[in-house]
Design a protein around this motif. Structure first.
Motif, PDB file in Angstrom:
ATOM      1  N   THR A  45      -7.250  36.638 -40.370  1.00 40.06           N
ATOM      2  CA  THR A  45      -7.937  35.375 -40.643  1.00 40.06           C
ATOM      3  C   THR A  45      -8.380  34.680 -39.358  1.00 40.06           C
ATOM      4  O   THR A  45      -7.846  34.922 -38.270  1.00 40.06           O
ATOM      5  N   TYR A  46      -9.330  33.787 -39.551  1.00 41.72           N
ATOM      6  CA  TYR A  46      -9.778  32.936 -38.441  1.00 41.72           C
ATOM      7  C   TYR A  46      -8.624  32.057 -37.957  1.00 41.72           C
ATOM      8  O   TYR A  46      -8.474  31.828 -36.749  1.00 41.72           O
ATOM      9  N   GLU A  47      -7.799  31.569 -38.888  1.00 40.93           N
ATOM     10  CA  GLU A  47      -6.675  30.715 -38.522  1.00 40.93           C
ATOM     11  C   GLU A  47      -5.718  31.436 -37.578  1.00 40.93           C
ATOM     12  O   GLU A  47      -5.201  30.847 -36.636  1.00 40.93           O
ATOM     13  N   TRP A  48      -5.479  32.729 -37.830  1.00 34.82           N
ATOM     14  CA  TRP A  48      -4.592  33.488 -36.947  1.00 34.82           C
ATOM     15  C   TRP A  48      -5.213  33.635 -35.558  1.00 34.82           C
ATOM     16  O   TRP A  48      -4.523  33.504 -34.555  1.00 34.82           O
ATOM     17  N   LYS A  49      -6.506  33.910 -35.504  1.00 30.76           N
ATOM     18  CA  LYS A  49      -7.172  34.046 -34.206  1.00 30.76           C
ATOM     19  C   LYS A  49      -7.089  32.740 -33.411  1.00 30.76           C
ATOM     20  O   LYS A  49      -6.806  32.749 -32.215  1.00 30.76           O
TER      21      LYS A  49
ATOM     22  N   ILE B 240       4.866  35.405 -43.026  1.00 24.72           N
ATOM     23  CA  ILE B 240       3.677  35.942 -42.352  1.00 24.72           C
ATOM     24  C   ILE B 240       3.767  37.464 -42.251  1.00 24.72           C
ATOM     25  O   ILE B 240       2.789  38.169 -42.507  1.00 24.72           O
ATOM     26  N   LEU B 241       4.925  37.967 -41.909  1.00 29.88           N
ATOM     27  CA  LEU B 241       5.086  39.423 -41.787  1.00 29.88           C
ATOM     28  C   LEU B 241       4.934  40.130 -43.131  1.00 29.88           C
ATOM     29  O   LEU B 241       4.528  41.290 -43.175  1.00 29.88           O
ATOM     30  N   ASN B 242       5.241  39.437 -44.218  1.00 29.31           N
ATOM     31  CA  ASN B 242       5.085  40.015 -45.554  1.00 29.31           C
ATOM     32  C   ASN B 242       3.679  39.821 -46.128  1.00 29.31           C
ATOM     33  O   ASN B 242       3.376  40.366 -47.192  1.00 29.31           O
ATOM     34  N   HIS B 243       2.868  39.022 -45.460  1.00 30.68           N
ATOM     35  CA  HIS B 243       1.485  38.771 -45.887  1.00 30.68           C
ATOM     36  C   HIS B 243       0.567  39.133 -44.720  1.00 30.68           C
ATOM     37  O   HIS B 243      -0.030  38.271 -44.079  1.00 30.68           O
ATOM     38  N   LYS B 244       0.471  40.415 -44.469  1.00 32.81           N
ATOM     39  CA  LYS B 244      -0.235  40.909 -43.284  1.00 32.81           C
ATOM     40  C   LYS B 244      -1.707  40.523 -43.243  1.00 32.81           C
ATOM     41  O   LYS B 244      -2.336  40.558 -42.191  1.00 32.81           O
ATOM     42  N   GLU B 245      -2.276  40.107 -44.393  1.00 33.86           N
ATOM     43  CA  GLU B 245      -3.673  39.677 -44.397  1.00 33.86           C
ATOM     44  C   GLU B 245      -3.876  38.439 -43.526  1.00 33.86           C
ATOM     45  O   GLU B 245      -5.006  38.162 -43.098  1.00 33.86           O
ATOM     46  N   ILE B 246      -2.815  37.723 -43.233  1.00 34.95           N
ATOM     47  CA  ILE B 246      -2.919  36.546 -42.362  1.00 34.95           C
ATOM     48  C   ILE B 246      -3.433  36.947 -40.989  1.00 34.95           C
ATOM     49  O   ILE B 246      -4.194  36.209 -40.358  1.00 34.95           O
ATOM     50  N   PHE B 247      -3.061  38.134 -40.531  1.00 34.89           N
ATOM     51  CA  PHE B 247      -3.473  38.583 -39.207  1.00 34.89           C
ATOM     52  C   PHE B 247      -4.977  38.826 -39.102  1.00 34.89           C
ATOM     53  O   PHE B 247      -5.503  38.980 -38.005  1.00 34.89           O
TER      54      PHE B 247
ATOM     55  N   ASP C  64      -2.811  30.226 -46.144  1.00 36.10           N
ATOM     56  CA  ASP C  64      -3.659  29.208 -45.531  1.00 36.10           C
ATOM     57  C   ASP C  64      -2.893  28.214 -44.667  1.00 36.10           C
ATOM     58  O   ASP C  64      -3.466  27.627 -43.751  1.00 36.10           O
ATOM     59  N   ASN C  65      -1.610  27.993 -44.954  1.00 35.24           N
ATOM     60  CA  ASN C  65      -0.880  26.975 -44.201  1.00 35.24           C
ATOM     61  C   ASN C  65       0.270  27.529 -43.356  1.00 35.24           C
ATOM     62  O   ASN C  65       0.976  26.771 -42.695  1.00 35.24           O
ATOM     63  N   ALA C  66       0.458  28.829 -43.370  1.00 31.21           N
ATOM     64  CA  ALA C  66       1.601  29.432 -42.689  1.00 31.21           C
ATOM     65  C   ALA C  66       1.598  29.194 -41.177  1.00 31.21           C
ATOM     66  O   ALA C  66       2.637  28.862 -40.599  1.00 31.21           O
ATOM     67  N   CYS C  67       0.464  29.343 -40.542  1.00 33.94           N
ATOM     68  CA  CYS C  67       0.410  29.159 -39.088  1.00 33.94           C
ATOM     69  C   CYS C  67       0.762  27.724 -38.700  1.00 33.94           C
ATOM     70  O   CYS C  67       1.520  27.499 -37.748  1.00 33.94           O
ATOM     71  N   ASN C  68       0.235  26.760 -39.446  1.00 35.32           N
ATOM     72  CA  ASN C  68       0.541  25.360 -39.143  1.00 35.32           C
ATOM     73  C   ASN C  68       2.009  25.043 -39.362  1.00 35.32           C
ATOM     74  O   ASN C  68       2.615  24.278 -38.605  1.00 35.32           O
ATOM     75  N   LEU C  69       2.606  25.640 -40.397  1.00 36.37           N
ATOM     76  CA  LEU C  69       4.025  25.391 -40.634  1.00 36.37           C
ATOM     77  C   LEU C  69       4.883  26.053 -39.563  1.00 36.37           C
ATOM     78  O   LEU C  69       5.917  25.496 -39.171  1.00 36.37           O
ATOM     79  N   LEU C  70       4.462  27.185 -39.063  1.00 35.61           N
ATOM     80  CA  LEU C  70       5.193  27.831 -37.971  1.00 35.61           C
ATOM     81  C   LEU C  70       5.195  26.932 -36.737  1.00 35.61           C
ATOM     82  O   LEU C  70       6.222  26.773 -36.068  1.00 35.61           O
ATOM     83  N   ILE C  71       4.084  26.312 -36.452  1.00 33.25           N
ATOM     84  CA  ILE C  71       4.000  25.374 -35.325  1.00 33.25           C
ATOM     85  C   ILE C  71       4.941  24.198 -35.549  1.00 33.25           C
ATOM     86  O   ILE C  71       5.683  23.796 -34.649  1.00 33.25           O
ATOM     87  N   LEU C  72       4.920  23.639 -36.755  1.00 35.47           N
ATOM     88  CA  LEU C  72       5.778  22.495 -37.075  1.00 35.47           C
ATOM     89  C   LEU C  72       7.253  22.863 -36.935  1.00 35.47           C
ATOM     90  O   LEU C  72       8.034  22.119 -36.330  1.00 35.47           O
ATOM     91  N   ALA C  73       7.646  24.003 -37.471  1.00 28.72           N
ATOM     92  CA  ALA C  73       9.044  24.436 -37.389  1.00 28.72           C
ATOM     93  C   ALA C  73       9.471  24.639 -35.937  1.00 28.72           C
ATOM     94  O   ALA C  73      10.574  24.234 -35.541  1.00 28.72           O
TER      95      ALA C  73
END
Length: 106
Positions: free
Chosen positions: A82-86, A73-80, A48-57
């Motif tokens: 999600t609405y957050e990924w889109k 993210i690459l190890n949790h492919k379900e992220i791809f 749920d927070n991976a995309c936002n942390l990638l932006i911060l980093a």
């Protein structure tokens, strides 16, 4: 941040406060606090927070944190799926492209 500066202790962190302290400690170059916040963020990373942390980093040019998030993210492919990924792909095209490139070469 003042508590840390005067006592070298940090309060119990929550996700949002850790992100804010990370940003402030990076700006003020308080590396010990930045590293503690970075460790907390890595330990509490979720789909749920991976995309936002990638932006911060990326915003703070923290390659260590960024690579940890990319690996997560690459190890949790379900992220791809999600609405957050889109939304992330629309608003952070270069970061998304870099991550997709890493996905292709793994």
């Amino acid at each position: 941040m003042l508590l840390y500066m005067y006592t070298a202790t940090r309060p119990n962190l929550q996700w949002d406060s850790a992100c804010n302290l990370y940003t402030a400690s990076n700006k003020d170059e308080i590396l010990c606090l930045k590293n503690e916040c970075s460790s907390f963020l890595k330990d509490n990373l979720s789909p749920d927070n991976a995309c936002n942390l990638l932006i911060l980093a990326d915003m703070h040019q923290d390659e260590d944190l960024k690579s940890s998030v990319e690996e997560f993210i690459l190890n949790h492919k379900e992220i791809f799926d999600t609405y957050e990924w889109k939304l992330f792909m629309k608003t952070n095209l270069q970061l998304a492209a870099d991550l997709m490139y890493l996905k292709l070469i793994e």
